[in-house]
Design an enzyme around this catalytic site. Structure first.
Site, PDB file in Angstrom:
ATOM      1  N   HIS A  10     -82.560 -27.071  16.436  1.00 46.06           N
ATOM      2  CA  HIS A  10     -83.048 -27.628  15.316  1.00 46.06           C
ATOM      3  C   HIS A  10     -83.239 -29.143  15.099  1.00 46.06           C
ATOM      4  O   HIS A  10     -84.397 -29.502  15.793  1.00 46.06           O
ATOM      5  CB  HIS A  10     -82.046 -27.222  14.324  1.00 46.06           C
ATOM      6  CG  HIS A  10     -82.306 -27.433  12.637  1.00 46.06           C
ATOM      7  ND1 HIS A  10     -83.665 -27.606  12.240  1.00 46.06           N
ATOM      8  CD2 HIS A  10     -81.508 -27.237  11.639  1.00 46.06           C
ATOM      9  CE1 HIS A  10     -83.272 -27.724  10.792  1.00 46.06           C
ATOM     10  NE2 HIS A  10     -82.031 -27.587  10.389  1.00 46.06           N
TER      11      HIS A  10
ATOM     12  N   HIS B 183     -92.730 -23.230  16.282  1.00 45.30           N
ATOM     13  CA  HIS B 183     -91.800 -23.378  14.947  1.00 45.30           C
ATOM     14  C   HIS B 183     -91.618 -21.979  14.649  1.00 45.30           C
ATOM     15  O   HIS B 183     -92.668 -21.178  14.504  1.00 45.30           O
ATOM     16  CB  HIS B 183     -92.753 -24.268  13.788  1.00 45.30           C
ATOM     17  CG  HIS B 183     -91.756 -24.721  12.685  1.00 45.30           C
ATOM     18  ND1 HIS B 183     -91.454 -24.038  11.793  1.00 45.30           N
ATOM     19  CD2 HIS B 183     -91.138 -25.769  12.764  1.00 45.30           C
ATOM     20  CE1 HIS B 183     -90.570 -24.852  10.851  1.00 45.30           C
ATOM     21  NE2 HIS B 183     -90.090 -25.809  11.498  1.00 45.30           N
TER      22      HIS B 183
ATOM     23  N   ASP C 109     -90.950 -32.774  15.581  1.00 44.78           N
ATOM     24  CA  ASP C 109     -90.025 -33.490  16.631  1.00 44.78           C
ATOM     25  C   ASP C 109     -90.811 -33.847  17.683  1.00 44.78           C
ATOM     26  O   ASP C 109     -90.284 -34.720  18.578  1.00 44.78           O
ATOM     27  CB  ASP C 109     -89.030 -32.431  17.264  1.00 44.78           C
ATOM     28  CG  ASP C 109     -88.058 -32.128  16.226  1.00 44.78           C
ATOM     29  OD1 ASP C 109     -87.771 -32.969  15.094  1.00 44.78           O
ATOM     30  OD2 ASP C 109     -87.392 -31.119  16.054  1.00 44.78           O
TER      31      ASP C 109
HETATM   32  N1  ACO Z   1     -92.062 -23.621  24.809  1.00 38.82           N
HETATM   33  C1  ACO Z   1     -92.616 -22.459  25.657  1.00 38.82           C
HETATM   34  N2  ACO Z   1     -92.864 -21.528  25.010  1.00 38.82           N
HETATM   35  C2  ACO Z   1     -92.584 -21.258  23.629  1.00 38.82           C
HETATM   36  C3  ACO Z   1     -92.062 -22.189  22.853  1.00 38.82           C
HETATM   37  C4  ACO Z   1     -91.734 -23.633  23.448  1.00 38.82           C
HETATM   38  N3  ACO Z   1     -91.308 -24.522  22.780  1.00 38.82           N
HETATM   39  N4  ACO Z   1     -91.778 -21.919  21.742  1.00 38.82           N
HETATM   40  C5  ACO Z   1     -92.081 -20.486  21.542  1.00 38.82           C
HETATM   41  N5  ACO Z   1     -92.400 -20.046  22.695  1.00 38.82           N
HETATM   42  C6  ACO Z   1     -92.757 -18.699  23.381  1.00 38.82           C
HETATM   43  C7  ACO Z   1     -91.847 -17.742  22.928  1.00 38.82           C
HETATM   44  O1  ACO Z   1     -90.859 -17.717  24.151  1.00 38.82           O
HETATM   45  C8  ACO Z   1     -92.683 -16.496  22.692  1.00 38.82           C
HETATM   46  O2  ACO Z   1     -93.000 -16.121  23.990  1.00 38.82           O
HETATM   47  P1  ACO Z   1     -93.143 -14.343  24.388  1.00 38.82           P
HETATM   48  O3  ACO Z   1     -94.355 -14.076  23.364  1.00 38.82           O
HETATM   49  O4  ACO Z   1     -93.478 -14.405  25.843  1.00 38.82           O
HETATM   50  O5  ACO Z   1     -91.909 -13.837  23.883  1.00 38.82           O
HETATM   51  C9  ACO Z   1     -93.768 -17.084  21.968  1.00 38.82           C
HETATM   52  O6  ACO Z   1     -93.892 -18.247  22.499  1.00 38.82           O
HETATM   53  C10 ACO Z   1     -93.851 -16.822  20.416  1.00 38.82           C
HETATM   54  O7  ACO Z   1     -92.345 -17.379  20.267  1.00 38.82           O
HETATM   55  P2  ACO Z   1     -91.958 -17.349  18.748  1.00 38.82           P
HETATM   56  O8  ACO Z   1     -91.340 -16.044  18.804  1.00 38.82           O
HETATM   57  O9  ACO Z   1     -93.069 -17.352  17.613  1.00 38.82           O
HETATM   58  O10 ACO Z   1     -90.943 -18.505  18.382  1.00 38.82           O
HETATM   59  P3  ACO Z   1     -89.626 -18.265  17.513  1.00 38.82           P
HETATM   60  O11 ACO Z   1     -90.063 -18.251  16.163  1.00 38.82           O
HETATM   61  O12 ACO Z   1     -88.576 -17.250  17.978  1.00 38.82           O
HETATM   62  O13 ACO Z   1     -88.903 -19.834  17.949  1.00 38.82           O
HETATM   63  C11 ACO Z   1     -88.274 -22.274  18.104  1.00 38.82           C
HETATM   64  C12 ACO Z   1     -89.289 -20.860  17.126  1.00 38.82           C
HETATM   65  C13 ACO Z   1     -86.833 -21.805  18.118  1.00 38.82           C
HETATM   66  C14 ACO Z   1     -88.658 -23.288  17.281  1.00 38.82           C
HETATM   67  C15 ACO Z   1     -89.166 -22.317  19.309  1.00 38.82           C
HETATM   68  O14 ACO Z   1     -90.545 -22.370  19.498  1.00 38.82           O
HETATM   69  C16 ACO Z   1     -88.369 -23.233  20.259  1.00 38.82           C
HETATM   70  O15 ACO Z   1     -87.283 -22.853  21.040  1.00 38.82           O
HETATM   71  N6  ACO Z   1     -89.093 -24.394  20.262  1.00 38.82           N
HETATM   72  C17 ACO Z   1     -88.496 -25.494  20.907  1.00 38.82           C
HETATM   73  C18 ACO Z   1     -87.372 -26.316  20.216  1.00 38.82           C
HETATM   74  C19 ACO Z   1     -87.979 -27.207  19.065  1.00 38.82           C
HETATM   75  O16 ACO Z   1     -88.842 -27.810  19.202  1.00 38.82           O
HETATM   76  N7  ACO Z   1     -87.329 -26.994  17.860  1.00 38.82           N
HETATM   77  C20 ACO Z   1     -87.759 -27.891  16.614  1.00 38.82           C
HETATM   78  C21 ACO Z   1     -88.180 -27.101  15.648  1.00 38.82           C
HETATM   79  S1  ACO Z   1     -88.650 -27.956  14.327  1.00 38.82           S
HETATM   80  C22 ACO Z   1     -87.310 -28.528  13.399  1.00 38.82           C
HETATM   81  O17 ACO Z   1     -86.233 -28.051  13.765  1.00 38.82           O
HETATM   82  C23 ACO Z   1     -87.353 -29.868  12.809  1.00 38.82           C
END
Ligand code: ACO
Length: 381
Positions: free
Chosen positions: A224, A263, A317
């Site tokens: 987050h 996201h 971020d």
């Molecule tokens: N890096 C690499 N791969 C990613 C990332 C990432 N940052 N985000 C998602 N993916 C991949 C997932 O592993 C998934 O792969 P798969 O299809 O092989 O399983 C695919 O992309 C789809 O992901 P989602 O299911 O759409 O992602 P989810 O909604 O579960 O997660 C989250 C969202 C937790 C924010 C995730 O993108 C993440 O961990 N990002 C990095 C942390 C981050 O930047 N957080 C800040 C969010 S903004 C805020 O809080 C202000």
């Protein structure tokens, strides 16, 4: 049969838990709205205090309302000696988010009204906390480096006061505008994890300090608010635009998450990241950190080419950390700066929720043994 309704919504994904007229995130269109205004409109024309008023009271203030609101914030903006002493005693060793959580809780313990469930008292607590946050977060930043606290200046805006309480210098217009825009962009964002924590706490009729303490605790996590700290670390690790392709490929091959991308709600470009990118470019150029921006820009291209089709784009971020770094902040201060802004959304939504309160009490699906098992004494286990 243990339980009849067994559909599990992990992480409450897709579950609508309440109604709100504070703000709206359209993840498919890439639109963020506060009380009907697009975030771009507010970022271009407004300022943080106006936006906080808008979120709290539902409309943009007229000149008199705005002056009263600012005057109200000024009356409680100073920190008392106990608060400054607490910050100085723990900031040198603890993470600034732990310090912030402790200080908000401490201020709540000092306020006689914090046992009241009256709506006006809850509003009073919200404004009191908001008014003190620039000095609290600024003092945490200084105390972590062994520097003395600086008293906020009632003539300065919320954003300028925060910069002043952090650096000891009154910022110029350009830095004030960048900080102010960052605060506007982070002021509210739907039913995110920290806001939901605040709502759960306030729904028990706990006080606003408790709700904000819960929200700060939740914001601390790297999935987050903590992501901006780690996003900048990754950009620094990549170091040069020409390294982006191979460093990111290696990380993705190891199934690592690249912080600052993806996201839960936005499946297109985060509108806040688009606005911040513009400021990131100008502030890094001005402060001699343009390489950081060029590297990030290349990382963005690589990530979109690899994961864009899965809906993975830069989130707020990715660029916010770089902006704060260029303004001179240590990366550990990034998430407290997020909290400095999000106080508006946390309190606006908490006040909205308790006007028509319902205690949160979801269920968990039991998947343990059905039993009943026989109790075996400790000597025989
Ligand atoms: N890096 C690499 N791969 C990613 C990332 C990432 N940052 N985000 C998602 N993916 C991949 C997932 O592993 C998934 O792969 P798969 O299809 O092989 O399983 C695919 O992309 C789809 O992901 P989602 O299911 O759409 O992602 P989810 O909604 O579960 O997660 C989250 C969202 C937790 C924010 C995730 O993108 C993440 O961990 N990002 C990095 C942390 C981050 O930047 N957080 C800040 C969010 S903004 C805020 O809080 C202000």
């Amino acid at each position: 049969m243990m339980q009849a309704d067994t559909e599990v919504h992990k992480g409450l994904e897709g579950v609508i838990v309440t109604e709100s007229s504070v703000g709206f995130v359209d993840g498919q269109a890439g639109r963020l709205v506060y009380r009907g205004y697009n975030i771009e409109t507010l970022a271009d024309n407004s300022n943080y205090e106006e936006v906080a008023y808008l979120l709290l009271y539902g409309h943009l203030p007229n000149a008199k309302e705005f002056e009263n609101f600012r005057a109200r914030l000024r009356t409680t903006m100073d920190l008392n000696a106990d608060v400054v002493a607490l910050i100085k005693s723990i900031a040198p060793k603890a993470h600034p988010m732990s310090v912030l959580r402790t200080v908000v809780s401490f201020i709540g313990a000092q306020d006689q009204k914090s046992n009241s469930t009256d709506l006006r008292d809850q509003e009073e607590m919200s404004l009191k906390l908001m008014s003190k946050l620039p000095a609290i977060v600024g003092t945490i930043s200084r105390a972590s480096k062994g520097q003395d606290a600086i008293k906020p200046d009632p003539e300065l805006s919320y954003a300028a006061n925060f910069l002043y309480c952090s650096t000891g210098k009154r910022p110029d217009k350009e830095h004030e505008k960048i900080m102010d825009t960052c605060l506007i962009l982070h002021a509210d964002h739907g039913s995110n994890a920290s806001t939901f924590s605040a709502l759960v706490t306030i729904s028990t009729l706990a006080d606003m300090y408790s709700a904000v303490t819960s929200a700060i605790s939740t914001l601390k996590g790297p999935l987050h608010g903590g992501a901006n700290e780690l996003a900048l670390e990754t950009i620094k690790k990549v170091a040069k635009p020409e390294n982006a392709e191979h460093v990111l490929s290696e990380m993705l091959a190891k199934k690592e998450k690249i912080m600052g991308f993806g996201h839960r709600v936005y499946k297109v470009y985060d509108p806040r990241a688009r606005i911040l990118k513009k400021y990131a470019e100008s502030v890094t150029r001005r402060n001699g950190k343009e390489d950081l921006f060029r590297t990030a820009e290349q990382m963005e291209k690589v990530m979109i080419s690899k994961l864009g089709e899965k809906g993975i784009f830069p989130n707020v971020d990715f660029y916010s950390g770089m902006v704060y770094d260029s303004l001179g902040f240590d990366s550990r201060m990034f998430t407290p700066i997020f909290a400095l802004a999000r106080i508006a959304g946390w309190t606006a939504r908490s006040l909205e929720y308790i006007r028509d309160n319902k205690l949160f009490r979801p269920k968990a699906k039991y998947i343990g043994e059905a039993g009943p098992k026989e109790y075996v004494g400790i000597q025989k286990r």
